[in-house]
Design an enzyme around this catalytic site. Structure first.
Site, mmCIF file in Angstrom:
data_model
loop_
_atom_site.group_PDB
_atom_site.id
_atom_site.type_symbol
_atom_site.label_atom_id
_atom_site.label_comp_id
_atom_site.label_asym_id
_atom_site.label_seq_id
_atom_site.Cartn_x
_atom_site.Cartn_y
_atom_site.Cartn_z
ATOM 1 N N ASP A 58 0.843 -1.199 0.000
ATOM 2 C CA ASP A 58 0.000 0.000 0.000
ATOM 3 C C ASP A 58 0.878 1.248 0.000
ATOM 4 O OD1 ASP A 58 -2.923 1.105 0.765
ATOM 5 O OD2 ASP A 58 -1.410 2.236 1.889
ATOM 6 N N TYR A 63 2.670 9.984 -0.093
ATOM 7 C CA TYR A 63 3.622 9.368 0.834
ATOM 8 C C TYR A 63 5.077 9.539 0.390
ATOM 9 C CZ TYR A 63 -0.378 6.660 2.668
ATOM 10 O OH TYR A 63 -1.573 6.258 3.198
ATOM 11 N N LYS A 93 -2.941 5.865 -4.291
ATOM 12 C CA LYS A 93 -4.088 6.718 -3.978
ATOM 13 C C LYS A 93 -4.008 8.070 -4.679
ATOM 14 C CE LYS A 93 -4.063 4.638 0.627
ATOM 15 N NZ LYS A 93 -2.643 4.215 0.655
ATOM 16 N N HIS A 126 -8.081 9.231 -1.892
ATOM 17 C CA HIS A 126 -7.459 9.230 -0.572
ATOM 18 C C HIS A 126 -8.359 9.816 0.508
ATOM 19 C CE1 HIS A 126 -3.144 9.184 1.222
ATOM 20 N NE2 HIS A 126 -4.034 8.832 2.127
#
Length: 337
Positions: A58, A63, A93, A126
């Protein structure tokens, strides 16, 4: 790679996603790190996770771990840990500043470039809101937050699936009401809703709604996000969980993960520590008793995804249904992603 990282003998359970027929490991390896780590540290952790048996990873555009994940997969193939990328299930996402109909496909293409892939297995919205386009910094200013146009964004998500750039599509941090809004207009329904989930925030109402509508619930922060800006150690320090762990000769973390599995929820775990990575996988050959599950189910509930100074605020799941909520905006200004 750490020589102590050896493959697990346990087979991680899988779930078939109803909207696509894909098989997905129910224990995913998360790559969001707080405090932030270097790309090399992230890459090495992902390689270790592959060696241990993880096949579900994931990540997210925000990120900053898409590129190290892609590099780790290339290296894993060269090392013979896996034969091809097709053995893996990769989730990324759509970030809020790209949550506009015309920006969805361009972001996915950039994510695929970062990942060095032709497709991802799951592409999620997200958060159910939009930010000013081009905004990727924190904290977020209140004036930059706006309601999302679900119609145009979800139509673009569906286009991504039709084009074969993602095998499945879904959402993250969606309440029952927001999920209902998507289901009402979707030609391809969301396969997944990824939300905060742990014994002290068990999302019972949302779980029931997702199950009734064929949406798999996947939980993040299964241990309460201890050590982060927005989390706490209250899950790991809970006396009931500690008593159950001691009686079974397990860690509190293992009790939390096993409980989630037995509740029918997928889980995203995140640890870059090799020993804890192993422990997270050692939950598949034992069970909780009915009494233990009841004790966990009776624990008081409170959402954690807020800073400690907001501890007295109402549960923010109520704010998901108010696009202009002051607390909703306050949440985003405190770097919760």
């Amino acid at each position: 790679m750490d020589s102590s990282c050896v493959a697990t003998s346990f087979r991680i359970p899988e779930q078939v996603l109803t909207s696509s027929g894909q098989r997905m490991q129910l224990l995913g390896f998360g790559t969001a790190a707080y405090p932030l780590v270097t790309p090399q540290v992230a890459k090495q952790a992902i390689l270790q996770a592959i060696k241990l048996g993880h096949r579900h990873f994931d990540t997210a555009y925000i990120y900053g771990t898409e590129q190290p994940l892609g590099e780790a997969i290339v290296e894993a193939i060269s090392l013979g840990l896996i034969i091809s990328r097709d053995e893996l299930f990769i989730t990324t996402k759509l970030w809020c500043s790209n949550a506009y109909g015309e920006l969805v496909l361009p972001q996915l293409r950039r994510s695929l470039q970062n990942l060095k892939m032709e497709y991802v297995d799951l592409f999620l919205i997200h958060w159910p809101l939009s930010l000013k386009p081009g905004r990727y910094e924190f904290p977020v200013r209140k004036v930059e937050i706006s309601p999302m146009d679900f119609g145009s964004v979800w139509a673009a998500m569906e286009d991504c699936q039709r084009l074969g750039l993602t095998k499945s599509i879904g959402v993250s941090n969606f309440s029952c009401k927001k999920l209902a809004d998507i289901l009402a207009l979707a030609k391809i329904p969301p396969a997944v809703n990824q939300v905060e989930f742990n014994p002290l925030w068990n999302q019972k109402k949302l779980r029931e709604y997702c199950k009734a509508n064929g949406v798999l619930l996947i939980g993040y922060s299964p241990l309460g996000a201890s050590g982060t800006l927005w989390g706490s150690s209250r899950v790991l320090e809970n006396e009931v969980l500690k008593e159950i762990a001691k009686a079974k000769g397990k860690t509190v973390a293992q009790i939390c993960l096993k409980w989630a599995f037995e509740e029918g929820v997928g889980v995203i775990v995140k640890s870059f520590n090799v020993e804890r990575m192993k422990q997270n996988l050692e939950i598949l050959d034992w069970s909780l008793s009915e009494e233990e599950r009841k004790r966990i189910g009776d624990l008081p509930q409170r959402m954690q995804l807020v800073k400690n100074k907001l501890k007295g605020a109402k549960l923010i799941h109520n704010h998901w249904n108010r696009a202009k909520s002051k607390r909703w905006r306050k949440l985003m200004t405190h770097q919760i992603f």
